[in-house]
Design an enzyme around this catalytic site. Sequence first.
Site, PDB file in Angstrom:
ATOM      1  N   ASP A  93     -20.053 -26.741 -20.965  1.00 26.14           N
ATOM      2  CA  ASP A  93     -20.186 -27.222 -19.588  1.00 26.14           C
ATOM      3  C   ASP A  93     -20.978 -26.180 -18.811  1.00 26.14           C
ATOM      4  OD1 ASP A  93     -19.987 -28.183 -17.029  1.00 26.14           O
ATOM      5  OD2 ASP A  93     -17.853 -28.719 -17.197  1.00 26.14           O
ATOM      6  N   GLU A 115     -22.543 -26.903 -15.939  1.00 28.36           N
ATOM      7  CA  GLU A 115     -22.553 -27.524 -14.605  1.00 28.36           C
ATOM      8  C   GLU A 115     -23.626 -28.611 -14.509  1.00 28.36           C
ATOM      9  OE1 GLU A 115     -21.175 -29.061 -12.332  1.00 28.36           O
ATOM     10  OE2 GLU A 115     -20.221 -27.337 -11.379  1.00 28.36           O
ATOM     11  N   ASN A 116     -23.149 -29.762 -14.045  1.00 26.14           N
ATOM     12  CA  ASN A 116     -23.961 -30.978 -14.000  1.00 26.14           C
ATOM     13  C   ASN A 116     -24.508 -31.335 -15.380  1.00 26.14           C
ATOM     14  OD1 ASN A 116     -23.661 -31.370 -11.161  1.00 26.14           O
ATOM     15  ND2 ASN A 116     -25.085 -29.658 -10.880  1.00 26.14           N
ATOM     16  N   ASP A 118     -15.789 -28.290 -10.350  1.00 29.80           N
ATOM     17  CA  ASP A 118     -15.518 -28.818  -9.005  1.00 29.80           C
ATOM     18  C   ASP A 118     -14.098 -29.380  -8.898  1.00 29.80           C
ATOM     19  OD1 ASP A 118     -15.744 -31.014 -10.615  1.00 29.80           O
ATOM     20  OD2 ASP A 118     -17.491 -31.873  -9.586  1.00 29.80           O
ATOM     21  N   HIS A 147       3.666 -46.584 -19.574  1.00 28.40           N
ATOM     22  CA  HIS A 147       3.618 -46.242 -18.146  1.00 28.40           C
ATOM     23  C   HIS A 147       2.236 -46.581 -17.607  1.00 28.40           C
ATOM     24  CE1 HIS A 147       1.372 -42.454 -18.919  1.00 28.40           C
ATOM     25  NE2 HIS A 147       2.140 -42.346 -19.979  1.00 28.40           N
ATOM     26  N   ASN A 162       0.358 -45.943 -13.687  1.00 27.38           N
ATOM     27  CA  ASN A 162       0.645 -45.300 -12.395  1.00 27.38           C
ATOM     28  C   ASN A 162       2.078 -44.779 -12.373  1.00 27.38           C
ATOM     29  OD1 ASN A 162      -1.920 -45.622 -11.426  1.00 27.38           O
ATOM     30  ND2 ASN A 162      -1.451 -47.594 -10.439  1.00 27.38           N
ATOM     31  N   PHE A 163       2.511 -44.307 -13.523  1.00 28.99           N
ATOM     32  CA  PHE A 163       3.817 -43.639 -13.693  1.00 28.99           C
ATOM     33  C   PHE A 163       5.011 -44.571 -13.560  1.00 28.99           C
ATOM     34  CE2 PHE A 163       0.721 -40.552 -11.970  1.00 28.99           C
ATOM     35  CZ  PHE A 163       0.471 -39.907 -13.176  1.00 28.99           C
ATOM     36  N   ASP A 213      -0.213 -44.229 -23.458  1.00 25.84           N
ATOM     37  CA  ASP A 213       0.741 -44.567 -22.393  1.00 25.84           C
ATOM     38  C   ASP A 213       2.046 -45.111 -22.974  1.00 25.84           C
ATOM     39  OD1 ASP A 213      -1.195 -43.925 -20.518  1.00 25.84           O
ATOM     40  OD2 ASP A 213      -1.610 -45.986 -19.915  1.00 25.84           O
ATOM     41  N   ASP A 262      19.579 -39.137 -14.142  1.00 27.81           N
ATOM     42  CA  ASP A 262      18.695 -40.310 -14.187  1.00 27.81           C
ATOM     43  C   ASP A 262      17.758 -40.312 -15.396  1.00 27.81           C
ATOM     44  OD1 ASP A 262      19.832 -41.057 -11.768  1.00 27.81           O
ATOM     45  OD2 ASP A 262      18.042 -40.681 -10.560  1.00 27.81           O
TER      46      ASP A 262
HETATM   47  O1  AHR Z   1      18.344 -46.009 -10.213  1.00 21.82           O
HETATM   48  C1  AHR Z   1      19.540 -45.877  -9.463  1.00 21.82           C
HETATM   49  C2  AHR Z   1      19.516 -44.698  -8.525  1.00 21.82           C
HETATM   50  O2  AHR Z   1      18.437 -44.836  -7.589  1.00 21.82           O
HETATM   51  C3  AHR Z   1      19.262 -43.354  -9.111  1.00 21.82           C
HETATM   52  O3  AHR Z   1      20.388 -42.812  -9.748  1.00 21.82           O
HETATM   53  C4  AHR Z   1      18.894 -42.556  -7.904  1.00 21.82           C
HETATM   54  O4  AHR Z   1      18.150 -41.407  -8.222  1.00 21.82           O
HETATM   55  C5  AHR Z   1      18.113 -43.535  -7.060  1.00 21.82           C
HETATM   56  O5  AHR Z   1      18.529 -43.484  -5.733  1.00 21.82           O
HETATM   57  O1  AHR Z   2       0.902 -43.792 -15.767  1.00 19.05           O
HETATM   58  C1  AHR Z   2      -0.151 -42.855 -15.518  1.00 19.05           C
HETATM   59  C2  AHR Z   2      -1.506 -43.441 -15.782  1.00 19.05           C
HETATM   60  O2  AHR Z   2      -1.735 -44.560 -14.943  1.00 19.05           O
HETATM   61  C3  AHR Z   2      -1.737 -44.016 -17.133  1.00 19.05           C
HETATM   62  O3  AHR Z   2      -1.934 -43.049 -18.128  1.00 19.05           O
HETATM   63  C4  AHR Z   2      -2.956 -44.856 -16.913  1.00 19.05           C
HETATM   64  O4  AHR Z   2      -3.101 -45.883 -17.866  1.00 19.05           O
HETATM   65  C5  AHR Z   2      -2.751 -45.391 -15.526  1.00 19.05           C
HETATM   66  O5  AHR Z   2      -3.898 -45.222 -14.784  1.00 19.05           O
HETATM   67  O1  AHR Z   3     -20.915 -30.294 -15.789  1.00 18.47           O
HETATM   68  C1  AHR Z   3     -19.957 -31.275 -15.834  1.00 18.47           C
HETATM   69  C2  AHR Z   3     -19.156 -31.314 -14.548  1.00 18.47           C
HETATM   70  O2  AHR Z   3     -19.960 -31.752 -13.480  1.00 18.47           O
HETATM   71  C3  AHR Z   3     -18.607 -30.018 -14.024  1.00 18.47           C
HETATM   72  O3  AHR Z   3     -17.492 -29.515 -14.721  1.00 18.47           O
HETATM   73  C4  AHR Z   3     -18.239 -30.406 -12.632  1.00 18.47           C
HETATM   74  O4  AHR Z   3     -18.220 -29.321 -11.735  1.00 18.47           O
HETATM   75  C5  AHR Z   3     -19.306 -31.439 -12.254  1.00 18.47           C
HETATM   76  O5  AHR Z   3     -18.702 -32.585 -11.765  1.00 18.47           O
END
Ligand code: AHR
Ligand code: AHR
Ligand code: AHR
Length: 479
Positions: free
Chosen positions: A202, A204-205, A280, A398, A400-401, A417, A469
């Site tokens: 890398d 840069e760019n 960056d 998963h 968006n988690f 995922d 949990d």
């Molecule tokens: O999922 C049930 C409950 O919801 C979890 O124990 C708590 O962390 C959240 O308020």
């Molecule tokens: O769950 C986190 C990320 O969300 C996953 O890896 C991706 O598939 C989605 O964008």
């Molecule tokens: O050179 C590749 C990437 O380009 C660099 O890591 C980043 O700074 C820019 O977006």
Amino acid sequence: AAPCDLYKNGGTPCVAAHGTTRALYDAYTGPLYQIKRGSDGSTTDISPLSAGGVANADAQDSFCKSTTCLITIIYDQSGRANHLYQAPKGAFSGPDVNGNDNLASAIGAPVTLNGKKAYGVFVSPGTGYRNDEVSGTATGDQPEGMYAVLDGTHYNDACCFDYGNAETSNTDTGNGHMEAIYYGNNTVWGTGSGSGPWLMADLENGLFSGQSPAQNTADPSIYNRFFTGMVKGKPNQWALRGGNAASGSLSTYFSGARPTVGGYNPMSLEGAIILGIGGDNSNGAQGTFYEGVMTSGYPSDSVEASVQANIVAAKYATTSLNTAPLTVGNKISLRATTPGYDTRYIAHSGATVNTQVVSSSSATSLKQQASWTVRTGLGNSDCYSFESVDTPGSFIRHYNFQLQLNSNDNTKAFKEDATFCSNTGLSSGNTIRSWSYPAKSIRHYNNVAYIASQGGVHDFDSATSYNNDVSFVVGASFA
Ligand code: AHR
Ligand code: AHR
Ligand code: AHR
């Protein structure tokens, strides 16, 4: 001799030496990295077992028992205090507070070195480390070298899983302002042969596989589990070299003149050090770093050969990603253990994964919705995927988690995922973490299922009730 002793003897001393797995000087006894635990926010340093030795992984395991741990500092062993810290916001923001990048889980990358357990730095998308206030690294067109030992099977095509020299401003200040090891299958700039992943530089760019900013077919796709990547540069000369970190010698993928496109000759290095991100603060990439150094001066091929021999002699090997393995092929249920919620099981309602109250007298359809077949992990065969009993071909993943039940589309992203590893539960039973985001484990929150970190930016990362949990009793399936 250890890598930095070899570089020093060759007249190109290390100016930064980072390794969470081992000491990189024969005489080094200082700290390798700092971890912070979720239970009380306290920190501790992990040091080698002996001078020049492997990290004391038992010290980490006991400090992190029944809680989560993040790697907060990767210490510089060179004596120059070029430590790596949580990367700050740059042109791009990270996912943590104030636009910082995330810190890596301390348990995402277990390995053994000569049979002794140690942990690498598992970089999930959004994770990054940096030091902008450095001493002794190359600036301008000064010569330097660097190597990193990586997991050749952990990569993606985002920008940019890097280790090396970058901007001190966390922004893109132009061509030639970086010189770093890149690893992955990004195709926006250069490529090598096959479909990747590739070692590139890398600068840069541009991710360069050779002199041209486009393809260099002499830069091979890498299939090694443990990979040594090297980049070095000096006025109008640079090289890309690599090899299997577990056996054999290095190959030269490119050695020649600087790119002829403007800005790369002479170079305009700034000397900051990055890990896991672009210059960056582009932070979509993933990879695993075990050890690496940066030198002052352009190392000779023969010194690099002796460094590679030392890496091979360290005997990097895989070890289980699970401390509480599951049995592939079993049909299971996953019961919540949080007081007040412990008659609820991980189930699905259509694509939504949640917890529902299930018992032996529940309707067959609900029993099936709460029953899962343990499969070999689609994204990593040491871990697991959970296939729906009532919707074969659909797996918990998963997005968006949040957990979802989706059919396997066979993409690399889906498979990763949908891959989870199983540890001893933080409070009881099992805690099932995301393979790709090891700081995040399956958690119920308001009776919906997520992958959550302890005390992160989302409401479902709440530290309250976290250990309960994320603790599930693995039992026989209902259906
Ligand atoms: O999922 C049930 C409950 O919801 C979890 O124990 C708590 O962390 C959240 O308020
Ligand atoms: O769950 C986190 C990320 O969300 C996953 O890896 C991706 O598939 C989605 O964008
Ligand atoms: O050179 C590749 C990437 O380009 C660099 O890591 C980043 O700074 C820019 O977006």
